[in-house]
Design a protein around this motif. Structure first.
Motif, short mmCIF file in Angstrom:
data_model
loop_
_atom_site.label_atom_id
_atom_site.label_comp_id
_atom_site.label_asym_id
_atom_site.label_seq_id
_atom_site.Cartn_x
_atom_site.Cartn_y
_atom_site.Cartn_z
N LEU A 117 0.83 -1.32 0.11
CA LEU A 117 0.10 0.07 -0.12
C LEU A 117 1.02 1.16 -0.14
O LEU A 117 1.66 1.46 1.12
CB LEU A 117 -1.07 0.07 0.98
N TRP A 118 0.77 2.07 -0.94
CA TRP A 118 1.59 3.28 -1.11
C TRP A 118 0.84 4.61 -0.72
O TRP A 118 -0.27 4.78 -0.91
CB TRP A 118 2.01 3.54 -2.50
N PHE A 119 1.50 5.07 0.36
CA PHE A 119 1.02 6.26 0.92
C PHE A 119 1.66 7.51 0.60
O PHE A 119 2.94 7.51 0.85
CB PHE A 119 0.65 6.09 2.38
N ASP A 120 1.17 8.53 0.05
CA ASP A 120 1.99 9.52 -0.28
C ASP A 120 2.82 10.19 0.93
O ASP A 120 2.01 10.40 2.09
CB ASP A 120 1.29 10.72 -0.69
N GLN A 121 4.18 10.25 0.87
CA GLN A 121 4.97 10.62 1.91
C GLN A 121 4.75 12.09 2.37
O GLN A 121 5.20 12.76 3.40
CB GLN A 121 6.39 10.25 1.79
N GLN A 122 4.51 13.03 1.36
CA GLN A 122 3.93 14.39 1.47
C GLN A 122 2.96 14.57 2.65
O GLN A 122 1.90 13.93 2.45
CB GLN A 122 4.11 15.30 0.41
N ARG A 123 3.02 15.67 3.50
CA ARG A 123 2.16 16.09 4.28
C ARG A 123 1.18 16.93 3.63
O ARG A 123 1.41 17.61 2.65
CB ARG A 123 2.63 16.64 5.81
N GLN A 124 -0.12 17.22 4.17
CA GLN A 124 -1.07 17.90 3.70
C GLN A 124 -0.56 19.39 3.64
O GLN A 124 -0.99 20.35 2.56
CB GLN A 124 -2.49 17.86 4.62
N ASP A 125 0.05 19.81 4.71
CA ASP A 125 0.53 21.32 4.56
C ASP A 125 1.67 21.46 3.90
O ASP A 125 2.07 22.71 3.51
CB ASP A 125 0.79 21.64 6.18
N ASP A 126 2.39 20.66 2.85
CA ASP A 126 3.33 20.80 2.06
C ASP A 126 2.74 20.79 0.61
O ASP A 126 2.86 19.90 0.05
CB ASP A 126 4.41 19.95 2.32
N LEU A 127 2.01 21.95 0.29
CA LEU A 127 1.39 21.96 -0.80
C LEU A 127 2.68 22.33 -1.90
O LEU A 127 2.26 22.20 -3.27
CB LEU A 127 0.46 23.19 -0.99
N LEU A 156 -8.77 9.16 3.02
CA LEU A 156 -7.29 8.99 3.67
C LEU A 156 -7.02 9.67 4.99
O LEU A 156 -6.23 8.96 5.57
CB LEU A 156 -6.54 9.49 2.30
N ASN A 157 -7.49 10.91 4.85
CA ASN A 157 -7.32 11.68 6.18
C ASN A 157 -7.84 10.97 7.34
O ASN A 157 -7.47 10.88 8.44
CB ASN A 157 -7.77 12.89 6.25
N GLN A 158 -9.20 10.40 7.29
CA GLN A 158 -9.74 9.45 8.18
C GLN A 158 -8.84 8.49 8.66
O GLN A 158 -8.80 7.95 9.71
CB GLN A 158 -11.14 8.88 7.77
N LEU A 159 -8.24 7.64 7.68
CA LEU A 159 -7.35 6.63 7.85
C LEU A 159 -5.98 6.89 8.59
O LEU A 159 -5.55 6.32 9.47
CB LEU A 159 -7.06 5.63 6.67
N ARG A 160 -5.66 8.12 8.14
CA ARG A 160 -4.26 8.51 8.59
C ARG A 160 -4.59 8.71 10.04
O ARG A 160 -3.51 8.90 11.26
CB ARG A 160 -3.82 9.67 7.88
N GLY A 161 -5.78 9.32 10.65
CA GLY A 161 -5.99 9.82 11.76
C GLY A 161 -6.23 8.70 13.05
O GLY A 161 -6.25 9.06 14.17
N SER A 162 -6.66 7.47 12.16
CA SER A 162 -7.03 6.65 13.17
C SER A 162 -6.21 5.03 13.05
O SER A 162 -6.21 4.30 14.11
CB SER A 162 -8.56 6.04 12.69
N ALA A 163 -5.56 5.10 12.05
CA ALA A 163 -4.62 3.58 11.81
C ALA A 163 -3.31 4.09 12.48
O ALA A 163 -2.48 4.75 11.70
CB ALA A 163 -4.66 3.23 10.64
N PRO A 164 -2.64 3.37 13.18
CA PRO A 164 -1.40 3.57 14.03
C PRO A 164 -0.27 3.46 12.92
O PRO A 164 0.61 4.28 12.81
CB PRO A 164 -1.33 2.66 15.04
N VAL A 165 -0.24 2.37 12.03
CA VAL A 165 0.60 2.12 11.22
C VAL A 165 0.69 3.34 9.98
O VAL A 165 1.63 3.55 9.42
CB VAL A 165 0.69 0.75 10.54
N VAL A 166 -0.61 3.55 9.44
CA VAL A 166 -0.68 4.51 8.50
C VAL A 166 -0.12 5.74 8.97
O VAL A 166 0.57 6.46 8.22
CB VAL A 166 -2.05 4.74 7.98
N GLU A 167 -0.80 6.22 10.10
CA GLU A 167 -0.36 7.53 10.77
C GLU A 167 1.26 7.76 10.78
O GLU A 167 1.60 9.03 10.49
CB GLU A 167 -0.85 7.84 12.05
N ALA A 168 1.67 6.54 11.42
CA ALA A 168 3.19 6.82 11.20
C ALA A 168 4.15 6.91 10.08
O ALA A 168 5.12 7.42 9.75
CB ALA A 168 4.09 5.52 12.05
N ASN A 169 3.32 6.61 8.97
CA ASN A 169 4.19 6.39 7.74
C ASN A 169 3.35 7.50 6.65
O ASN A 169 4.04 7.22 5.57
CB ASN A 169 4.21 4.85 7.19
N GLY A 170 2.40 7.99 6.76
CA GLY A 170 1.74 8.52 5.59
C GLY A 170 1.50 9.96 6.25
O GLY A 170 1.00 10.86 5.59
#
Length: 131
Positions: free
Chosen positions: A71-81, A117-131
């Motif tokens: 599963l590829w999650f974009d490494q850039q954060r939402q604030d880095d436009l 994707l934001n819901q998943l990043r906010g609630s899944a520990p593995v995804v939050e740490a890497n995406g």
């Protein structure tokens, strides 16, 4: 492929000509599928059996015992436009695993959309740490 179940065709109470198709059916079904994926990924990421394991790179994936998919999650954060997304995997991408096997690579931002994707990043520990 059957569009209606057999029991609906044989049941006298159901008339197929009375079916009303929603105008927004494609977006409605897509949203339901996305929510179901988020719920399942959240559940799997919380399990102690490590159904979902974090990998920082392609080399990290090669060290995993038996991956079924990546599963590829974009490494850039939402604030880095200012950053552009140039290394996103294309549709139907496959990764070579240990020189003999190929596993599918899923572009999660493209599949889930920003909201899910934001819901998943906010609630899944593995995804939050890497995406």
């Amino acid at each position: 492929m059957r569009m209606t179940e057999h029991r609906w065709k044989t049941d006298g109470r159901f008339k197929s000509e009375e079916i009303v198709w929603r105008q927004d059916m494609e977006s409605f079904v897509l949203e339901l599928m996305r929510k179901k994926c988020v719920k399942l990924l959240r559940y799997l990421s919380e399990q102690p059996a490590a159904y979902i394991a974090a990998c920082e790179s392609y080399e990290g994936l090669q060290k995993k015992h038996q991956p079924g998919a990546a599963l590829w999650f974009d490494q850039q954060r939402q604030d880095d436009l200012s950053a552009t997304n140039v290394d996103a995997p294309p549709p139907y991408a496959m990764l070579q695993y240990k020189s003999s096997t190929h596993i599918p690579l899923y572009n999660m931002p493209a599949l889930l959309g920003d909201e899910c994707l934001n819901q998943l990043r906010g609630s899944a520990p593995v995804v939050e740490a890497n995406g």
